[in-house]
Design an enzyme around this catalytic site. Structure first.
Site, PDB file in Angstrom:
ATOM      1  N   ASP A  11      18.514  54.612   4.351  1.00 30.34           N
ATOM      2  CA  ASP A  11      18.752  53.295   3.771  1.00 30.34           C
ATOM      3  C   ASP A  11      20.245  53.230   3.456  1.00 30.34           C
ATOM      4  OD1 ASP A  11      18.548  50.765   2.794  1.00 30.34           O
ATOM      5  OD2 ASP A  11      16.932  51.178   1.370  1.00 30.34           O
TER       6      ASP A  11
HETATM    7  C1  BGC Z   1      17.550  47.789   1.670  1.00 30.84           C
HETATM    8  C2  BGC Z   1      17.053  47.902   3.086  1.00 30.84           C
HETATM    9  C3  BGC Z   1      17.956  47.119   4.000  1.00 30.84           C
HETATM   10  C4  BGC Z   1      19.373  47.636   3.856  1.00 30.84           C
HETATM   11  C5  BGC Z   1      20.374  46.919   4.731  1.00 30.84           C
HETATM   12  C6  BGC Z   1      19.015  48.068   1.522  1.00 30.84           C
HETATM   13  O1  BGC Z   1      19.482  47.591   0.303  1.00 30.84           O
HETATM   14  O2  BGC Z   1      16.808  48.628   0.818  1.00 30.84           O
HETATM   15  O3  BGC Z   1      15.734  47.427   3.163  1.00 30.84           O
HETATM   16  O4  BGC Z   1      17.512  47.158   5.317  1.00 30.84           O
HETATM   17  O5  BGC Z   1      19.777  47.456   2.518  1.00 30.84           O
HETATM   18  O6  BGC Z   1      20.605  45.643   4.249  1.00 30.84           O
END
Ligand code: BGC
Length: 837
Positions: A233
């Site tokens: 993530d």
């Molecule tokens: C989230 C993810 C997301 C990523 C990119 C993170 O804050 O938990 O689900 O895909 O950001 O935006």
């Protein structure tokens, strides 16, 4: 053993691996920027591009920015559809959107389990139930990957709340993990062959999931045979050797913090082997090959394509997911004659189409309930009152706002860049201010004006990821600078909103200035702000709404929450409706007995007024067609055919995760213990003897269904369940037949009820259908952590067929012999539908 022998045989990938230098291999193991990996031009290797999901494809930008895209229903709406075919169609359509944004990989679906009702991302997830979540995830992944776009199912694993989300350790026993929290990922790997998976932010039993060898290597790759790529993530990687050795292929976003030169040194120091680098690079190349990125050297071009087919799908999906919770006196569907309708509530003229956080996008358009009704019957018969507000943050200050940027943090010298914006919200990412300032080293001044429409106290609200001050006619009214503290805005990198009150005079124009200074050294390097000005509504607004309701034939209340509440980065404190909405419902229902409540929320809410209101429809955040779809349902052009994928408890404290022990909820000293174990969702309410407000699987239709002739017989290693469903009402509709299994009492499954199969069946008036479900042995198994495998206990299982967890209409017993199952044994049920002649 080398990872995925059959794939290592791919000659093209092996050739590239041979040709790539160690440094080049390593360059492919982390992002170049927020949304792509670097190309390796020397070998013609293109750039892998990713985009957020799950309810659309935003493209190469941070939330709140980007080119317009189609906004699809959020997870809980898809979950409530109980229709994997629909999830597949949505996955495919979003994949088409991904291509218009020049990307190859979709960061979706979100399949964490709805453990508590207060999770900020509850709206993004499908269900409290693993079987339902897994089935829908398989549909979505198949749909998207069928279009050649890779999915990145997320967040693996134990990310069931947002509290301290980047550091908390989810303490989960292995059996609960295997049976509940890992199950959707397992099916996405084994059944849908997802090409990507995203680790979560949290730690799992003490270790960050991005460096969790047991999770990423033992379970994911060995037990399930995963051959795709694992991506962190965003900023969820915290180490160099540990992540790579555990099995994390890609660190995102770029530029890398943990890899690049650091990883080269780790290899040189012998902390990471060249073979491991090769293995991780192989996974990345395979992902690129699968989604057509390997030799894609086209420049990035992002388009917006507002396709009629997507509009139609979104409109249909919205009603498939909407749940008719109550419909006494059959108030719905509304008759299409000349009645007047009082349209009331804070969600009536605002289109609530999505939640907050990384899933946000700029929609092609959005239809509010008011517009939907107007499109359906014109405005002559519609009356309007908002009654109260339901915002969490003060409404955005809108004006012709000039933003002056300074290339220092003290507003010194002349601005290096200036621009005009229509509203006071910003999420400054890579290229902004004409590229003339650095993200951690700039200041900005927003200036414009505000004309008060009413006399009285106004509230000025400011939230900043960075430091901020807000002035009205030169007077400091909101100070998010001195004493700034991290709070619950901007992914936990912004402060809580700071609010100041000022008395304003109607018709007078005031000069407004907001000053912002960037912060340095923060995890996600976010620079963002939102500034709002609101006028609090009082008792008169509620009385006006009630008098309006009294004048109309029918009152329809549009209430609930919005993406300020249902958002990544911030859990809810409870599930009471925000603001004075409960009072509003009571006042309106008293004024007009024909009151219909249309809720839009990202999860359950308490309804202390439920006995006063005959009809309640939950429409969730259904995407850009929201208002049109709601009008379709209100007038019966289609029926709401959703069923609850999450129990609605009477009160937050009835929820399984609720606890007076903060170690169990929301977490204490950096960890949260899933102390309820297997007893989550509907099992908890049943075992605790709590009657929910609306049970799991519940949802009414505009027609009625009945089940009959249920049978269960052992078949192979599993069981075949046969049941007949009939439409005994007055119009066509879709019923959801649910098959629950209870284990033998005294066994390790202890008589608790588990959803094990289901199908949504459309039937014409008077029609019936025989359904034959094949439940594999896994439907009867529990995970034996000591033995490390799945086991079916011997004994008499009870199989129930119902239209909800509380409406069981058929029961049959089935004797099972003890069985031990391998990790590759099938997990999924299948169903045949035999329509009567
Ligand atoms: C989230 C993810 C997301 C990523 C990119 C993170 O804050 O938990 O689900 O895909 O950001 O935006």
């Amino acid at each position: 053993m080398a990872l995925n022998e059959h794939k290592t045989a791919d000659a093209e990938i092996e050739r590239l691996l041979d040709e790539l230098t160690l440094e080049e291999q390593i360059s492919l193991l982390s992002g170049e920027d927020g949304w792509s990996l670097p190309a390796v031009e020397r070998l013609g290797i293109g750039k892998l591009r990713v985009t957020d999901g799950p309810n659309g494809a935003r493209g190469n930008s941070a939330p709140q920015n980007g080119k317009p895209s189609a906004a699809f229903p959020v997870g809980i709406s898809i979950g409530s559809s109980w229709n994997p075919g629909l999830a597949e169609e949505i996955g495919a359509a979003i994949a088409q959107e991904v291509k218009t944004k020049g990307a190859h990989v979709l960061l979706a679906p979100t399949v964490n389990i709805q453990r508590s009702v207060t999770n900020g991302r509850n709206f993004e997830c499908y269900s409290e139930d693993p079987e339902l979540t897994a089935t829908l995830a398989v549909g979505y992944v198949k749909g998207a990957q069928g279009e050649g776009v890779a999915t990145t199912i997320k967040h693996f694993a134990g990310n069931e709340s947002e509290f301290q989300r980047t550091t908390i350790s989810s303490v989960i026993d292995e059996r609960s993990l295997r049976e509940i929290y890992l199950r959707p990922f397992e099916d996405a790997v084994k059944e849908a062959h997802t090409w990507g998976i995203m680790t979560s932010y949290n730690r799992l039993n003490g270790t960050y999931t991005s460096e969790h060898g047991w999770l990423l290597s033992d379970v994911l790759r060995q037990d399930w045979g995963y051959d795709g790529a694992v991506v962190s993530d965003w900023y969820g990687s915290h180490s160099t050797a540990a992540t790579i050795n555990a099995g994390l292929d890609i660190e995102m976003p770029g530029p890398s913090r943990d890899r690049g030169a650091k990883l080269v040194s780790a290899v040189q120091a012998g902390e990471v082997s060249e073979e491991t680098i090769r293995e991780r690079t192989r996974a990345v190349l395979l992902l690129m090959q699968r989604c057509g990125a390997l030799f894609d050297t086209k420049p990035l071009i992002e388009r917006s394509e507002d396709r009629p087919a997507h509009r139609a799908l979104i409109r249909r999906a919205a009603s498939e997911g909407a749940v008719l919770l109550k419909n006494e006196r059959e108030l719905l569907p509304l008759a299409d004659h000349g009645q007047t309708i009082a349209v009331i509530g804070p969600n009536a003229k605002h289109a609530r189409i999505m939640g907050g956080g990384s899933s946000q996008l700029i929609p092609h358009y959005q239809v509010s309930p008011w517009q939907g009704l107007e499109n359906r019957i014109g405005s002559d018969r519609l009356l309007f009152a908002d009654g109260c507000t339901n915002h969490r943050w003060e409404p955005l200050w809108r004006s012709d706002i000039r933003v002056d940027f300074f290339d220092n943090t003290s507003f010194s010298g002349d601005p290096v860049h200036s621009e005009m914006v229509p509203e006071a919200t910003a999420f400054w990412e890579h290229e902004f201010a004409g590229g003339k300032v650095e993200k951690g080293n700039f200041s900005a001044r927003l200036s414009g004006c505000f004309t008060a429409e009413r006399d009285g106290i106004h509230r000025f609200g400011l939230a900043t990821a960075g430091y901020g001050k807000m002035y009205c006619d030169g007077q400091l009214v909101a100070n998010a600078w001195d004493g700034w503290k991290a709070g619950r805005t901007f992914f936990e990198e912004g402060c809580d909103e700071v609010v100041g009150e000022v008395e304003l005079v109607a018709g007078q124009t005031y000069d407004i200035v907001v000053e912002f200074k960037a912060k340095q050294n923060i995890l996600m390097k976010i620079a963002a702000l939102r500034a709002g000005i609101g006028f609090p509504m009082g008792d008169e607004a509620i009385s006006e709404a009630a008098s309006l309701a009294a004048k109309a034939d029918t009152a329809v209340l549009f209430i609930g929450r919005n993406g300020e509440w249902d958002t990544e980065g911030s859990d809810l404190d409870g599930i009471a409706l925000p603001g004075r909405q409960d009072e509003l419902v009571r006042a309106v229902a008293k004024a007009n007995p024909r009151t219909i409540v249309v809720l839009q929320t990202g999860g359950p809410v308490e309804m202390p007024w439920i006995d006063d209101v005959p009809t309640v429809l939950e429409a969730w955040y259904p995407g850009q067609e929201a208002g049109n779809a709601i009008a379709d349902m209100l007038f019966g052009d289609v029926e709401p055919s959703g069923r609850l994928a999450q129990t609605f408890p009477r009160k937050w404290s009835d929820n399984p995760a609720f606890s007076n022990d903060p170690a169990i909820y929301p977490g204490l000293d950096g960890s949260v213990t899933y102390g309820e174990g297997l007893m989550i969702g509907n099992r908890h309410y049943e075992a605790a003897g709590l009657v929910p407000l609306f049970p799991f699987g519940h949802g009414l239709s505009y027609t009625q269904f009945q089940l009959s002739d249920m049978k269960a017989t052992a078949s192979g290693d599993g069981v075949e369940v046969t049941v007949t469903v009939s439409n005994i009402g007055s119009r066509s509709g879709a019923g959801v037949v649910q098959i629950y299994v209870r284990g033998p009492s005294g066994s390790d499954i202890k008589g608790q009820r588990y959803l094990k199969a289901f199908v949504k069946q459309t039937l014409a008036k008077g029609e019936q259908c025989t359904l034959v479900f094949h439940l594999p042995a896994r439907s009867f198994a529990w995970f034996d952590t000591e033995a490390g495998n799945w086991r079916v206990p011997s004994g008499r299982f009870t199989i129930e067929a119902g239209l909800s967890a509380a409406d069981i209409q058929g029961v049959a017993d089935c004797e099972m012999a003890e069985q031990t199952l391998s990790n590759s044994s099938p997990t999924r049920f299948t169903v045949q539908n035999i329509l009567a002649e």
